[in-house]
Scaffold this motif. Structure first.
Motif, short mmCIF file in Angstrom:
data_model
loop_
_atom_site.label_atom_id
_atom_site.label_comp_id
_atom_site.label_asym_id
_atom_site.label_seq_id
_atom_site.Cartn_x
_atom_site.Cartn_y
_atom_site.Cartn_z
N VAL A 1 0.60 -0.87 -0.23
CA VAL A 1 -0.12 -0.47 -0.21
C VAL A 1 1.04 1.27 0.27
O VAL A 1 1.80 1.61 1.28
N PHE A 2 1.01 2.23 -0.87
CA PHE A 2 1.59 3.66 -1.09
C PHE A 2 0.90 4.55 -0.58
O PHE A 2 -0.39 4.47 -0.30
N GLU A 3 1.99 4.74 0.49
CA GLU A 3 0.84 6.58 1.03
C GLU A 3 2.25 7.37 0.78
O GLU A 3 3.17 7.25 0.27
N CYS A 4 1.39 8.32 0.63
CA CYS A 4 2.05 10.07 0.80
C CYS A 4 2.95 9.82 1.66
O CYS A 4 2.85 9.95 2.61
N GLY A 5 4.57 10.45 1.14
CA GLY A 5 5.92 10.92 2.23
C GLY A 5 6.57 11.08 1.42
O GLY A 5 6.53 11.28 0.33
N THR A 6 7.22 12.05 2.43
CA THR A 6 8.73 13.44 1.91
C THR A 6 9.57 12.43 0.94
O THR A 6 10.32 12.58 0.43
N GLU A 7 9.81 11.06 1.32
CA GLU A 7 10.79 10.09 1.14
C GLU A 7 10.00 8.72 0.77
O GLU A 7 9.31 8.28 0.44
N ASP A 8 11.42 7.57 0.07
CA ASP A 8 10.76 6.91 -0.31
C ASP A 8 11.59 6.06 1.13
O ASP A 8 12.58 6.18 1.16
N LYS A 9 10.53 4.78 1.80
CA LYS A 9 10.77 4.60 3.03
C LYS A 9 9.85 2.92 3.65
O LYS A 9 8.03 3.22 2.77
N LEU A 10 9.78 1.98 3.18
CA LEU A 10 8.63 1.07 4.01
C LEU A 10 8.80 1.13 5.44
O LEU A 10 10.10 0.85 6.18
N VAL A 11 7.91 1.21 5.77
CA VAL A 11 7.35 1.67 7.03
C VAL A 11 6.70 0.35 7.94
O VAL A 11 6.86 0.72 9.25
N ALA A 12 6.58 -0.68 7.13
CA ALA A 12 5.34 -1.63 8.36
C ALA A 12 5.64 -2.66 6.81
O ALA A 12 5.11 -2.77 6.64
#
Length: 166
Positions: free
Chosen positions: A134-145
């Motif tokens: 699931v892609f979410e808007c963020g300021t950088e590319d990062k796998l968060v979970a």
């Protein structure tokens, strides 16, 4: 106008207005190998060199910059290696040798805000592993979970500026 974005062998392709030339990086002699896969980007679509439509890259090619980039993050007892749009793997922190393919085939969902890696390693008494991203808007590319939502069915959350276009 099409542009080359991936060569899966030791060749580079130069696209000109009237002809195409293959150049070997090894010996600079022009040659073509059947084992090579070359990909082109034309507008919002990418193609194998044969011309077969493969997948869109989102509005204004927003997700194109993620192609062939990998992101390694640790969540709990596992490291997760997500390589767009190629594969996702789970590696045991304890054993260092236990590796599970959580998916090797990418498919977008209809909204282009998520996709699924399917065709992962077969689970014991279960399905082949798969991972929804699931892609979410963020300021950088990062796998968060990354979490196992059902037996052998995973979900990954990924922050990226590419998801900020909607």
């Amino acid at each position: 106008m099409c542009r080359v974005f991936s060569i899966e062998c030791s060749f580079v392709m130069h696209v000109g207005s009237s002809r195409t030339t293959w150049v070997s990086l090894d010996d600079r002699n022009p040659k073509v190998s059947d084992s090579c896969k070359m990909y082109l980007v034309c507008g919002s679509f990418w193609f194998l060199a044969s011309g077969a439509l493969q997948a869109p890259w989102g509005q204004d090619d927003a997700f194109f910059p993620l192609h062939n980039k990998c992101f390694l993050e640790r969540f709990g007892e596992y490291d997760y290696n997500l390589c767009f749009f190629k594969s996702v793997d789970q590696l045991s922190v304890k054993s260092k040798t236990e590796r599970n393919a959580l998916g090797t085939t990418w498919t977008w969902n209809a909204t282009m805000r998520a996709g699924v890696f399917s065709e992962g390693k077969q689970c014991h008494a279960g399905p082949k592993r798969s991972t929804a991203v699931v892609f979410e808007c963020g300021t950088e590319d990062k796998l968060v979970a990354v979490a196992e939502k059902q037996k052998c069915v995973y979900e990954a959350r990924f922050l990226t500026p590419a998801a900020c276009w909607t």
